[in-house]
Design a protein around this motif. Structure first.
Motif: not given
Lengths: 150, 189
Positions: A3, A6-7, A36, A40
Protein backbone atom coordinates in the motif's frame (compact mmCIF):
# COMPACT_ATOMS: atom_id res chain seq x y z
CA UNK A 1 2.72 -4.09 -4.45
CA UNK A 2 2.49 -2.75 -0.91
CA UNK A 3 0.00 0.00 0.00
CA UNK A 4 2.86 2.41 0.85
CA UNK A 5 4.25 2.16 -2.67
CA UNK A 6 0.76 2.44 -4.08
CA UNK A 7 0.18 5.77 -2.29
CA UNK A 8 3.17 7.34 -4.00
CA UNK A 9 1.99 6.06 -7.36
CA UNK A 10 -1.46 7.58 -6.75
CA UNK A 11 0.16 10.97 -6.22
CA UNK A 12 2.16 10.58 -9.44
CA UNK A 13 -0.92 9.41 -11.30
CA UNK A 14 -2.89 12.50 -10.21
CA UNK A 15 -0.02 14.66 -11.52
CA UNK A 16 0.17 12.77 -14.82
CA UNK A 17 3.73 11.71 -14.03
CA UNK A 18 3.22 7.94 -13.92
CA UNK A 19 4.73 5.50 -16.42
CA UNK A 20 2.59 2.99 -18.29
CA UNK A 21 4.06 0.06 -16.35
CA UNK A 22 3.46 1.72 -12.98
CA UNK A 23 -0.04 2.65 -14.05
CA UNK A 24 -0.84 -1.02 -14.73
CA UNK A 25 0.65 -2.08 -11.39
CA UNK A 26 -1.39 0.58 -9.64
CA UNK A 27 -4.64 -0.52 -11.27
CA UNK A 28 -3.97 -4.13 -10.29
CA UNK A 29 -3.42 -3.12 -6.68
CA UNK A 30 -6.46 -0.82 -6.59
CA UNK A 31 -8.68 -3.64 -7.84
CA UNK A 32 -7.70 -5.63 -4.76
CA UNK A 33 -7.42 -2.88 -2.09
CA UNK A 34 -10.50 -0.81 -1.23
CA UNK A 35 -8.59 1.33 1.26
CA UNK A 36 -6.16 2.52 -1.41
CA UNK A 37 -9.12 3.10 -3.74
CA UNK A 38 -10.71 5.44 -1.17
CA UNK A 39 -7.41 7.21 -0.72
CA UNK A 40 -7.15 7.78 -4.46
CA UNK A 41 -10.68 9.22 -4.57
CA UNK A 42 -9.95 11.60 -1.66
CA UNK A 43 -6.64 12.80 -3.08
CA UNK A 44 -8.23 13.34 -6.49
CA UNK A 45 -10.99 15.49 -4.91
CA UNK A 46 -8.43 17.55 -2.98
CA UNK A 47 -6.41 18.08 -6.12
CA UNK A 48 -9.48 19.16 -8.14
CA UNK A 49 -10.61 21.60 -5.44
CA UNK A 50 -7.06 22.92 -5.17
CA UNK A 51 -6.85 23.46 -8.93
CA UNK A 52 -10.19 25.27 -8.95
CA UNK A 53 -9.51 27.64 -6.07
CA UNK A 54 -10.47 31.16 -7.06
CA UNK A 55 -7.96 33.64 -8.33
CA UNK A 56 -7.58 37.01 -6.70
CA UNK A 57 -7.06 40.21 -8.61
CA UNK A 58 -3.95 42.16 -7.69
CA UNK A 59 -4.61 45.74 -6.58
CA UNK A 60 -4.90 48.09 -9.59
CA UNK A 61 -2.05 50.20 -8.18
CA UNK A 62 0.43 47.31 -8.20
CA UNK A 63 1.79 47.86 -11.71
CA UNK A 64 2.38 51.59 -11.23
CA UNK A 65 3.82 50.94 -7.77
CA UNK A 66 6.38 48.56 -9.25
CA UNK A 67 7.28 50.92 -12.11
CA UNK A 68 7.66 53.80 -9.70
CA UNK A 69 10.11 51.76 -7.58
CA UNK A 70 12.01 50.84 -10.75
CA UNK A 71 12.41 54.52 -11.64
CA UNK A 72 13.59 55.26 -8.08
CA UNK A 73 16.08 52.42 -8.42
CA UNK A 74 17.39 53.89 -11.68
CA UNK A 75 17.73 57.33 -10.08
CA UNK A 76 19.61 55.85 -7.14
CA UNK A 77 21.95 53.97 -9.47
CA UNK A 78 22.72 57.18 -11.37
CA UNK A 79 23.28 59.02 -8.09
CA UNK A 80 25.54 56.19 -6.90
CA UNK A 81 27.57 56.42 -10.10
CA UNK A 82 27.99 60.18 -9.68
CA UNK A 83 29.06 59.69 -6.06
CA UNK A 84 31.63 57.09 -7.14
CA UNK A 85 33.01 59.47 -9.76
CA UNK A 86 33.22 62.29 -7.21
CA UNK A 87 35.04 60.05 -4.73
CA UNK A 88 37.47 58.91 -7.46
CA UNK A 89 38.14 62.53 -8.49
CA UNK A 90 38.73 63.50 -4.85
CA UNK A 91 41.10 60.59 -4.40
CA UNK A 92 43.13 61.62 -7.49
CA UNK A 93 43.26 65.21 -6.21
CA UNK A 94 44.50 64.12 -2.78
CA UNK A 95 47.17 61.90 -4.38
CA UNK A 96 48.40 64.73 -6.62
CA UNK A 97 48.35 67.24 -3.80
CA UNK A 98 50.23 64.78 -1.58
CA UNK A 99 52.87 64.26 -4.27
CA UNK A 100 53.21 68.03 -4.71
CA UNK A 101 53.66 68.65 -1.00
CA UNK A 102 56.17 65.78 -0.85
CA UNK A 103 58.23 67.28 -3.66
CA UNK A 104 58.02 70.70 -2.10
CA UNK A 105 59.32 69.48 1.25
CA UNK A 106 62.09 67.49 -0.44
CA UNK A 107 63.15 70.60 -2.39
CA UNK A 108 63.18 72.69 0.76
CA UNK A 109 65.31 70.29 2.76
CA UNK A 110 67.78 69.93 -0.17
CA UNK A 111 68.23 73.69 -0.71
CA UNK A 112 69.22 74.60 2.82
CA UNK A 113 66.49 77.23 2.82
CA UNK A 114 64.57 77.22 6.07
CA UNK A 115 61.96 79.93 5.89
CA UNK A 116 59.52 80.85 8.58
CA UNK A 117 56.21 79.07 8.27
CA UNK A 118 54.48 82.30 7.23
CA UNK A 119 56.88 82.62 4.28
CA UNK A 120 56.40 79.17 2.89
CA UNK A 121 53.16 80.07 1.22
CA UNK A 122 54.44 83.40 -0.20
CA UNK A 123 54.97 83.06 -3.93
CA UNK A 124 58.18 85.16 -3.81
CA UNK A 125 59.72 82.62 -1.52
CA UNK A 126 59.82 79.98 -4.27
CA UNK A 127 62.33 82.03 -6.24
CA UNK A 128 64.96 81.14 -3.59
CA UNK A 129 64.80 77.46 -4.51
CA UNK A 130 67.54 75.81 -6.62
CA UNK A 131 67.18 75.63 -10.42
CA UNK A 132 65.04 72.71 -11.59
CA UNK A 133 63.24 72.39 -8.25
CA UNK A 134 59.46 72.37 -7.76
CA UNK A 135 59.80 75.69 -5.94
CA UNK A 136 61.35 77.24 -9.03
CA UNK A 137 58.63 75.73 -11.19
CA UNK A 138 55.91 77.26 -8.99
CA UNK A 139 57.70 80.63 -9.06
CA UNK A 140 58.00 80.45 -12.85
CA UNK A 141 54.34 79.56 -13.27
CA UNK A 142 53.05 82.26 -10.95
CA UNK A 143 55.50 85.10 -11.57
CA UNK A 144 56.60 84.42 -15.10
CA UNK A 145 60.15 83.64 -13.88
CA UNK A 146 62.51 81.22 -15.54
CA UNK A 147 62.58 77.54 -14.86
CA UNK A 148 65.67 75.54 -15.69
CA UNK A 149 65.33 71.82 -15.74
CA UNK A 150 68.28 70.00 -14.21
CA UNK B 1 7.91 39.46 -28.31
CA UNK B 2 8.87 36.59 -26.01
CA UNK B 3 9.67 37.00 -22.31
CA UNK B 4 13.42 36.44 -22.69
CA UNK B 5 13.67 39.12 -25.36
CA UNK B 6 11.86 41.51 -23.00
CA UNK B 7 14.41 40.68 -20.28
CA UNK B 8 17.32 41.43 -22.62
CA UNK B 9 15.72 44.73 -23.55
CA UNK B 10 15.20 45.52 -19.88
CA UNK B 11 18.90 44.89 -19.26
CA UNK B 12 19.63 47.39 -22.04
CA UNK B 13 17.60 50.02 -20.18
CA UNK B 14 14.21 49.67 -21.91
CA UNK B 15 11.67 50.30 -19.14
CA UNK B 16 8.73 49.70 -21.48
CA UNK B 17 9.95 46.13 -22.03
CA UNK B 18 10.03 45.61 -18.27
CA UNK B 19 6.55 47.07 -17.92
CA UNK B 20 5.31 44.48 -20.43
CA UNK B 21 6.84 41.70 -18.32
CA UNK B 22 5.17 43.04 -15.18
CA UNK B 23 1.83 43.20 -17.00
CA UNK B 24 2.22 39.58 -18.12
CA UNK B 25 3.23 38.12 -14.76
CA UNK B 26 1.87 40.32 -11.98
CA UNK B 27 -1.42 38.40 -11.69
CA UNK B 28 -0.08 34.81 -11.50
CA UNK B 29 2.81 35.85 -9.26
CA UNK B 30 0.51 37.81 -6.94
CA UNK B 31 -1.78 34.74 -6.73
CA UNK B 32 1.18 32.46 -6.02
CA UNK B 33 2.15 34.64 -3.05
CA UNK B 34 -1.44 35.12 -1.93
CA UNK B 35 -1.99 31.35 -1.81
CA UNK B 36 1.04 30.84 0.44
CA UNK B 37 0.69 33.91 2.70
CA UNK B 38 -3.13 34.27 2.84
CA UNK B 39 -2.57 38.01 2.99
CA UNK B 40 -3.14 40.59 0.26
CA UNK B 41 -0.66 42.97 1.84
CA UNK B 42 2.12 40.37 2.01
CA UNK B 43 1.33 39.15 -1.50
CA UNK B 44 1.62 42.72 -2.79
CA UNK B 45 4.90 43.36 -0.94
CA UNK B 46 6.41 40.11 -2.17
CA UNK B 47 5.26 40.76 -5.75
CA UNK B 48 6.88 44.20 -5.66
CA UNK B 49 10.05 42.75 -4.19
CA UNK B 50 10.19 40.04 -6.86
CA UNK B 51 9.91 42.49 -9.75
CA UNK B 52 12.47 44.82 -8.20
CA UNK B 53 14.91 41.90 -7.83
CA UNK B 54 14.15 40.83 -11.37
CA UNK B 55 14.88 44.34 -12.66
CA UNK B 56 18.13 44.67 -10.73
CA UNK B 57 19.36 41.28 -11.93
CA UNK B 58 18.21 41.70 -15.55
CA UNK B 59 21.83 42.19 -16.68
CA UNK B 60 22.74 38.74 -15.39
CA UNK B 61 19.79 36.97 -17.05
CA UNK B 62 20.72 34.25 -19.56
CA UNK B 63 18.17 32.12 -21.34
CA UNK B 64 19.00 28.65 -20.05
CA UNK B 65 15.43 27.50 -19.55
CA UNK B 66 12.03 29.13 -19.92
CA UNK B 67 11.53 32.58 -18.42
CA UNK B 68 8.49 31.21 -16.56
CA UNK B 69 10.73 28.72 -14.74
CA UNK B 70 13.20 31.54 -14.00
CA UNK B 71 10.61 33.89 -12.50
CA UNK B 72 9.00 31.17 -10.39
CA UNK B 73 12.44 30.23 -9.06
CA UNK B 74 12.72 33.75 -7.63
CA UNK B 75 9.10 33.61 -6.43
CA UNK B 76 9.57 30.25 -4.72
CA UNK B 77 12.75 31.42 -2.94
CA UNK B 78 11.00 34.57 -1.76
CA UNK B 79 7.92 32.68 -0.55
CA UNK B 80 9.99 30.11 1.36
CA UNK B 81 12.23 32.75 2.91
CA UNK B 82 9.20 34.86 3.87
CA UNK B 83 7.47 31.88 5.49
CA UNK B 84 10.59 30.98 7.47
CA UNK B 85 10.98 34.51 8.77
CA UNK B 86 7.30 34.69 9.72
CA UNK B 87 6.76 31.17 11.00
CA UNK B 88 5.30 32.35 14.30
CA UNK B 89 2.86 34.71 12.63
CA UNK B 90 -0.84 34.16 13.21
CA UNK B 91 -2.51 33.30 9.93
CA UNK B 92 -5.62 35.33 9.24
CA UNK B 93 -8.27 33.40 7.28
CA UNK B 94 -8.60 34.12 3.60
CA UNK B 95 -10.59 37.02 2.38
CA UNK B 96 -12.86 35.04 0.12
CA UNK B 97 -15.42 37.45 -1.21
CA UNK B 98 -13.28 38.85 -4.00
CA UNK B 99 -12.05 35.54 -5.34
CA UNK B 100 -13.42 34.46 -8.67
CA UNK B 101 -13.88 31.08 -10.29
CA UNK B 102 -14.60 29.17 -7.08
CA UNK B 103 -14.87 25.42 -7.33
CA UNK B 104 -18.56 25.45 -6.38
CA UNK B 105 -19.30 27.23 -9.65
CA UNK B 106 -17.17 24.90 -11.70
CA UNK B 107 -17.96 21.39 -10.52
CA UNK B 108 -21.14 19.60 -11.66
CA UNK B 109 -22.43 19.29 -8.07
CA UNK B 110 -22.35 23.07 -7.79
CA UNK B 111 -26.09 23.52 -8.24
CA UNK B 112 -27.18 21.36 -5.29
CA UNK B 113 -27.40 23.65 -2.19
CA UNK B 114 -26.19 20.93 0.21
CA UNK B 115 -23.30 20.02 -2.03
CA UNK B 116 -22.61 23.73 -2.52
CA UNK B 117 -22.14 24.12 1.23
CA UNK B 118 -19.92 21.05 1.37
CA UNK B 119 -17.84 22.29 -1.56
CA UNK B 120 -17.50 25.66 0.06
CA UNK B 121 -16.48 24.04 3.35
CA UNK B 122 -13.94 21.93 1.54
CA UNK B 123 -12.52 25.00 -0.20
CA UNK B 124 -12.27 26.92 3.06
CA UNK B 125 -10.60 24.03 4.86
CA UNK B 126 -8.22 23.47 1.97
CA UNK B 127 -7.16 27.13 1.87
CA UNK B 128 -6.48 27.08 5.61
CA UNK B 129 -4.62 23.77 5.33
CA UNK B 130 -2.48 25.05 2.45
CA UNK B 131 -1.29 28.00 4.53
CA UNK B 132 -0.27 25.64 7.32
CA UNK B 133 1.92 23.50 5.05
CA UNK B 134 5.70 23.78 5.46
CA UNK B 135 6.83 26.45 2.98
CA UNK B 136 8.75 24.16 0.62
CA UNK B 137 5.87 21.68 0.43
CA UNK B 138 3.40 24.51 -0.15
CA UNK B 139 5.50 25.85 -3.03
CA UNK B 140 5.97 22.42 -4.57
CA UNK B 141 2.29 21.48 -4.59
CA UNK B 142 1.16 24.91 -5.76
CA UNK B 143 3.64 24.86 -8.64
CA UNK B 144 2.32 21.45 -9.67
CA UNK B 145 -1.42 21.72 -9.13
CA UNK B 146 -2.15 25.40 -9.83
CA UNK B 147 0.70 26.45 -12.08
CA UNK B 148 0.92 23.18 -14.00
CA UNK B 149 4.69 22.72 -13.87
CA UNK B 150 6.07 19.22 -14.48
CA UNK B 151 8.14 17.56 -11.74
CA UNK B 152 11.30 18.21 -13.81
CA UNK B 153 10.55 21.93 -13.96
CA UNK B 154 9.70 22.13 -10.25
CA UNK B 155 13.02 20.40 -9.54
CA UNK B 156 14.77 23.15 -11.51
CA UNK B 157 12.78 25.93 -9.82
CA UNK B 158 13.42 24.62 -6.32
CA UNK B 159 16.94 23.33 -6.87
CA UNK B 160 15.96 19.76 -5.88
CA UNK B 161 16.05 16.35 -7.53
CA UNK B 162 12.95 15.04 -9.30
CA UNK B 163 12.52 12.31 -6.68
CA UNK B 164 12.73 14.95 -3.91
CA UNK B 165 9.99 16.93 -5.64
CA UNK B 166 7.84 13.83 -6.00
CA UNK B 167 8.33 13.13 -2.33
CA UNK B 168 7.52 16.74 -1.29
CA UNK B 169 4.28 16.73 -3.27
CA UNK B 170 3.30 13.38 -1.80
CA UNK B 171 4.04 14.60 1.74
CA UNK B 172 2.00 17.75 1.11
CA UNK B 173 -0.94 15.61 -0.03
CA UNK B 174 -0.71 13.40 3.05
CA UNK B 175 -0.82 16.49 5.31
CA UNK B 176 -3.76 17.97 3.40
CA UNK B 177 -5.59 14.65 3.62
CA UNK B 178 -5.24 14.57 7.41
CA UNK B 179 -6.38 18.22 7.69
CA UNK B 180 -9.40 17.64 5.44
CA UNK B 181 -10.35 14.18 6.67
CA UNK B 182 -13.35 15.37 8.64
CA UNK B 183 -14.81 17.45 5.80
CA UNK B 184 -14.19 14.67 3.30
CA UNK B 185 -15.85 12.10 5.58
CA UNK B 186 -18.91 14.35 5.93
CA UNK B 187 -19.06 14.73 2.20
CA UNK B 188 -18.90 10.95 1.63
CA UNK B 189 -21.46 10.02 4.30
Amino acid sequence: MECKECHKLISREIDGEISEDDSKKLETHLNQCKECGRLRASLAVISEVHKGLGKVEPPPTLLEGIMSRIREEDDLSKLGLRAKLAVSAAAVFVMLAGAGVGNFLADRSGSGVNPAADDIFQVEHFANYPPGSTGQLIAALTEGGEYEQE
Amino acid sequence: MDDSELMYRTAAGDQRAFRELVERYQRPIYNFFFRSTASREDAEDLTQKLFLNLYKSSGRYRKRSSFKTYIYKIASNLAISFARKNKNRTVIPFDQEEESGNISEELPYGRDPVLDIQASELEGSLKAALVKLPPDLSSAIDLRVRKGFAYREIAEIMGKSISAVESMIFRARKILLVELKEVLDQRDS
